[in-house]
Design a protein around this motif. Structure first.
Motif, PDB file in Angstrom:
ATOM      1  N   THR A  16     -20.548  30.324 -61.883  1.00  0.00           N
ATOM      2  CA  THR A  16     -21.847  29.647 -61.893  1.00  0.00           C
ATOM      3  C   THR A  16     -22.183  29.113 -60.502  1.00  0.00           C
ATOM      4  O   THR A  16     -23.331  29.198 -60.051  1.00  0.00           O
ATOM      5  CB  THR A  16     -21.846  28.498 -62.916  1.00  0.00           C
ATOM      6  OG1 THR A  16     -21.583  29.027 -64.222  1.00  0.00           O
ATOM      7  CG2 THR A  16     -23.186  27.782 -62.934  1.00  0.00           C
TER       8      THR A  16
ATOM      9  N   VAL B  16     -19.499  23.395 -68.309  1.00  0.00           N
ATOM     10  CA  VAL B  16     -20.712  22.563 -68.341  1.00  0.00           C
ATOM     11  C   VAL B  16     -20.369  21.127 -67.972  1.00  0.00           C
ATOM     12  O   VAL B  16     -21.103  20.455 -67.229  1.00  0.00           O
ATOM     13  CB  VAL B  16     -21.378  22.634 -69.733  1.00  0.00           C
ATOM     14  CG1 VAL B  16     -22.532  21.640 -69.832  1.00  0.00           C
ATOM     15  CG2 VAL B  16     -21.874  24.047 -70.012  1.00  0.00           C
TER      16      VAL B  16
ATOM     17  N   MET C 172     -19.975  20.851 -64.327  1.00  0.00           N
ATOM     18  CA  MET C 172     -21.281  20.878 -63.685  1.00  0.00           C
ATOM     19  C   MET C 172     -21.940  19.502 -63.743  1.00  0.00           C
ATOM     20  O   MET C 172     -22.543  19.052 -62.767  1.00  0.00           O
ATOM     21  CB  MET C 172     -22.169  21.937 -64.356  1.00  0.00           C
ATOM     22  CG  MET C 172     -21.722  23.372 -64.083  1.00  0.00           C
ATOM     23  SD  MET C 172     -22.506  24.594 -65.183  1.00  0.00           S
ATOM     24  CE  MET C 172     -24.222  24.423 -64.692  1.00  0.00           C
ATOM     25  N   LYS C 173     -21.810  18.832 -64.884  1.00  0.00           N
ATOM     26  CA  LYS C 173     -22.366  17.480 -65.011  1.00  0.00           C
ATOM     27  C   LYS C 173     -21.646  16.520 -64.069  1.00  0.00           C
ATOM     28  O   LYS C 173     -22.262  15.628 -63.465  1.00  0.00           O
ATOM     29  CB  LYS C 173     -22.231  16.992 -66.458  1.00  0.00           C
ATOM     30  CG  LYS C 173     -22.994  17.816 -67.477  1.00  0.00           C
ATOM     31  CD  LYS C 173     -24.498  17.729 -67.270  1.00  0.00           C
ATOM     32  CE  LYS C 173     -25.251  18.516 -68.354  1.00  0.00           C
ATOM     33  NZ  LYS C 173     -26.717  18.526 -68.095  1.00  0.00           N
TER      34      LYS C 173
ATOM     35  N   THR D 105     -27.826  24.392 -65.772  1.00  0.00           N
ATOM     36  CA  THR D 105     -27.226  25.218 -66.828  1.00  0.00           C
ATOM     37  C   THR D 105     -27.984  26.530 -67.001  1.00  0.00           C
ATOM     38  O   THR D 105     -27.486  27.449 -67.649  1.00  0.00           O
ATOM     39  CB  THR D 105     -27.207  24.449 -68.162  1.00  0.00           C
ATOM     40  OG1 THR D 105     -28.521  23.937 -68.434  1.00  0.00           O
ATOM     41  CG2 THR D 105     -26.229  23.281 -68.110  1.00  0.00           C
TER      42      THR D 105
ATOM     43  N   LEU E 235     -25.868  29.144 -65.691  1.00  0.00           N
ATOM     44  CA  LEU E 235     -24.543  29.286 -66.301  1.00  0.00           C
ATOM     45  C   LEU E 235     -24.188  30.776 -66.404  1.00  0.00           C
ATOM     46  O   LEU E 235     -24.910  31.567 -66.994  1.00  0.00           O
ATOM     47  CB  LEU E 235     -24.526  28.648 -67.691  1.00  0.00           C
ATOM     48  CG  LEU E 235     -23.144  28.520 -68.357  1.00  0.00           C
ATOM     49  CD1 LEU E 235     -22.300  27.496 -67.611  1.00  0.00           C
ATOM     50  CD2 LEU E 235     -23.291  28.096 -69.819  1.00  0.00           C
TER      51      LEU E 235
END
Length: 862
Positions: free
Chosen positions: A41, A342, A345-346, A357, A360
């Motif tokens: 990603t 995810v 990523m946050k 996202t 993604l």
């Protein structure tokens, strides 16, 4: 078909016992898949960004980097004359061309002198607002900058630092500080990977980033309709000649992606390495699970063999159960891996690197790899228990409720373990006595692998001895309950050894890294105490800038209470050594002669002070030996941005030091003689020494002198410097400990699973003990004590092994100047005590379930 039915029936009949093993597979697969999805990603995000921001063709100075970074040793970006813009516009195939100016060597602060740089390590970019940027950013508040008193900021930076229209911003670089007010806020139309971006109008950018108008850092060229980027590059190159760097959009994007890829690969492979450790720990859990399940189903297996099942069918039955476990755990792990990605990523978003996202990326190879890894590891782990099940004879199984032990196999295992451990210890000894770090590191790696495997293989033998010792120290005080807990742990040394080994791996790595980290800090601190003869070190706190402006140096020199100030300027040059070799882009450090006092470097020949004489220099010992250099040798030094000098070697310094290891010195006067003022590199460090008895006052005065006008600089005394070094290594270790936590969690699941299955295995025994008077409280205490002693056994092995690895690694570091071995006893003690609590925690559910057993039903269990 019969094998499949039997396997399915057994699997779902014991699904509760399989659950923790499935969680171990799930966690390991999830970590692998999460890492791959996250890095893929990141790649997708940067690909889109670089493709969107690159013009069809970019023209820049010959000396600029491929990635467009503008940091140089002069603090100013390389430029091209504005006249180039007109020539480009006349070239064939050009639709439009626009000159821009930008720099990454700027510190930006708000009105309170707080820095606005990203905390994620992404760059701070100050540049001119142009049409190319307008493709990827939309002005959502205010207007673009017009005039020297206006600046526009990206929306992410504005939100993070609560900037509003009209707020004052200061931009600090080697040319001074430029103040402007926020005129507009622009929002990215593509994903912003975390950079802080500030826009000025073109004239203001030229004056404040380069120091003069009439120049650009690059020109963005747009192709006419039907003209490819490759053809446009040829046309522009034909118009300009070969004195400039001309790149297509793909070349710029690839260069940027390559620079990012190196960082992402380090992150990717490091995380996959820790996932591999978790898989290794999970292997012990799976082996234990199937070994115990096979032992508990010995009668059942015997009946199957008696009614005609072959050894191969029994073997396959167990392997099919493992296959089901691997498939279920892996499928769930793949899904959990996407969730982990995810979450990462946050987490990156919280540090300022915004990843959408929408980008993604789940490549088809990721779930396939996750499934293959999970299934293969699970099936291979179950092979030995399955093979053991197939070897049980029908009559032996019908006579005995437990699997027979093979004394000869145990003896062979012990001998193999001793041989492996001995070979590993010999390798570690060879590493510790090596003359060169490179050859010793190979022996260290071999020793780590061999001792780890050796301890795993010899685990049952070690369990028999260590558990007795631990029982005498820890369990005997609990009376009969403690003795029963000890005997339970000793009942199956192979199981105890495997359970302890799972915990041992993670703790060994923790101990090893703790020893190495503490030794590095202690060694560097010792070197600082012995060699640094100055009171204060002034340096930029942002490694991207890494340079000190001349006005900041003047502010330091004007500070009252100082007896001397030493400048330190790293320069680049091409060396031609006496052996005839030419070494391109070689570092040479120019400093004031007082640096020989500020840093007491050990010399093996000559006097370091003489290296600061006119047309003189020093080299370090390894460099001298490699290039046949002696006192009096002459080295031809072609300075970048300057002339060629013939410098005489007046000193040879020891290579056996940490601080400034491998540095080659000359004087500032020599550098100024051969490099013109506009090409002079800036200071990377400045050293200041206070007058006797005025250290505290001078420290306070230095901080005050730099606080307002130079907030990009940090003043440290020796105590501050040592603490900063300790904090840097501590942060790295904490990150590694966090990644190792996955392996330790899997190991804890192994302890829980072992206890839970052993409780099931001992159901009838527990019922009998309860019938003759053992209370529920005593029963639970017995199981908790058994768990604690197994966990502490694993901790003793792991910590002992890890400290051995760490001590050997320090011997190699000593060859590089890090000579102090320090064992971090507080950390080791905390981990040891924590292991006991881990054992206590792991036993909570198994102990609770054991205490709830119905006595009569337990006694009736066959």
């Amino acid at each position: 078909m019969t094998v499949m039915k039997t396997s399915m029936r057994n699997f779902f009949a014991h699904k509760g016992r399989m659950a923790l093993s499935a969680i171990a597979v799930l966690l390991s697969v999830a970590f692998v898949c999460g890492t791959l999805v996250f890095t893929d990603t990141m790649n997708t995000t940067f690909d889109k960004l670089f493709q969107a921001t690159a013009s069809d063709v970019t023209v820049s100075a010959k000396g600029s980097s491929d990635t467009g970074e503008t940091t140089s040793r002069t603090g100013k970006p390389p430029v091209i004359p504005a006249s180039v813009l007109g020539e480009i516009r006349k070239a064939q195939g050009v639709k439009a061309a626009e000159g821009t100016v930008f720099s990454t060597s700027v510190t930006v602060v708000d009105a309170d002198k707080d820095k606005l740089s990203p905390s994620s390590g992404a760059p701070t970019i100050v540049g001119s607002w142009n049409g190319n940027d307008a493709r990827t950013m939309k002005i959502t508040s205010g207007a673009a900058p017009k005039g020297s008193d206006q600046v526009m900021v990206d929306a992410d930076t504005a939100d993070k630092h609560h900037l509003e229209l009209g707020d004052d911003i200061g931009m600090i670089n080697v040319l001074g500080t430029h103040h402007a007010r926020v005129s507009g806020i622009a929002t990215f139309t593509v994903t912003n990977p975390g950079a802080a971006i500030f826009y000025l109008d073109t004239k203001t950018a030229q004056q404040n980033l380069v120091g003069r108008t009439g120049v650009y850092t690059n020109v963005n060229v747009t192709a006419a309709k039907g003209v490819t980027d490759a053809q446009l590059k040829k046309d522009v190159t034909a118009a300009l000649g070969h004195g400039y760097k001309v790149q297509t959009a793909k070349e710029v994007a690839d260069a940027n992606q390559k620079s990012v890829q190196s960082l992402l690969n380090v992150m990717k492979y490091a995380m996959l390495g820790f996932a591999g450790i978790a898989f290794l720990v999970g292997i012990f859990l799976i082996i234990n699970t199937f070994s115990m399940l096979v032992a508990q189903r010995t009668r059942e297996i015997g009946l199957m063999r008696a009614i005609g099942s072959s050894r191969g069918q029994v073997n396959r039955s167990v392997l099919v159960e493992a296959l089901l476990l691997g498939v279920i755990g892996s499928v769930l792990g793949v899904g959990a891996g996407v969730g982990i990605a995810v979450g990462l990523m946050k987490l990156m978003g919280a540090t300022g690197m915004h990843l959408s996202t929408d980008d993604l990326t789940v490549a088809w190879t990721t779930p396939v790899l996750g499934l293959l890894l999970g299934v293969i590891v699970t099936v291979l782990s179950a092979y030995l228990p399955a093979r053991r099940a197939g070897k049980v004879s029908p009559m032996a199984a019908l006579r005995d409720a437990g699997a027979p032990t093979d004394a000869r196999a145990g003896l062979v295992r012990a001998l193999i373990g001793l041989v492996l451990t001995g070979a590993g210890v010999a390798s570690l000894y060879a590493a510790g006595t090596a003359d060169k770090a490179k050859s010793g590191s190979g022996m260290l790696g071999l020793g780590v692998v061999l001792t780890l495997i050796g301890f795993v293989v010899i685990g049952p033998l070690l369990a028999g001895g260590l558990v007795r010792v631990l029982g005498a120290v820890m369990l005997r005080i609990f009376g009969p309950v403690g003795r029963m807990a000890e005997r339970n742990a000793l009942r199956n040394p192979r199981r105890t050894g495997a359970t302890g080994a799972a915990l041992m791996i993670g703790l060994a790595l923790v101990a090893c890294l703790s020893v190495v980290g503490s030794s590095m800090v202690a060694s560097a601190t010792d070197q600082l105490d012995k060699t640094v003869g100055t009171d204060f070190i002034i340096q930029p706190d942002n490694p991207q800038n890494g340079l000190i402006a001349p006005q900041a140096v003047k502010a330091v020199k004007d500070t009252p209470g100082l007896t001397r100030v030493t400048e330190y300027r790293p320069a680049l040059a091409d060396f031609t050594t006496p052996d005839g070799q030419t070494l391109k882009d070689t570092d040479i450090t120019a400093a004031d002669p007082t640096y020989a006092t500020d840093l007491r470097k050990k010399t093996v020949a000559g006097n370091l002070k003489d290296a600061y004489l006119p047309d003189s220099m020093s080299v370090h010992e390894k460099f001298a030996k490699a290039h046949d250099i002696h006192l009096g040798s002459k080295i031809t030094v072609a300075f970048k941005e300057g002339a060629t000098a013939h410098l005489t070697v007046r000193a040879i310094t020891s290579s056996d030091e940490v601080i400034d290891q491998g540095a080659k010195y000359t004087s500032l006067a020599t550098l100024k003689k051969y490099v013109p003022a506009d090409g002079m590199p800036l200071d990377a460090l400045v050293f200041a020494t206070a007058k006797d008895g005025q250290q505290a006052a001078a420290y306070k005065a230095l901080k005050a002198a730099l606080h307002d006008d130079h907030p990009e600089l940090t003043v440290r005394d020796q105590t501050d410097y040592k603490q900063a070094l300790k904090d840097q290594i501590g942060q790295l270790l904490n990150m590694i400990y966090g990644l190792l936590a996955l392996a330790i969690i899997v190991a804890v699941l192994g302890v829980v699973n072992t206890l839970a299955l052993s409780v099931v295995e001992r159901t009838r025994e527990i019922g009998l003990m309860r019938a003759i008077g053992l209370s529920r409280r005593q029963l639970r205490r017995m199981i908790r004590l058994e768990s604690v002693v197994i966990a502490v056994f694993g901790a003793v092995l792991g910590l002992g092994l890890g400290m051995g690895w760490g001590a050997t690694a320090q011997k190699l570091l000593a060859l590089e100047g890090l000579k102090v071995l320090e064992i971090p006893w507080p950390t080791i003690t905390a981990v040891f005590i924590g292991s006991a609590f881990v054992g206590l925690f792991a036993a909570l559910i198994p102990a609770f379930r054991a205490g709830r057993m119905n006595v009569l039903n337990a006694i009736a269990t066959d």
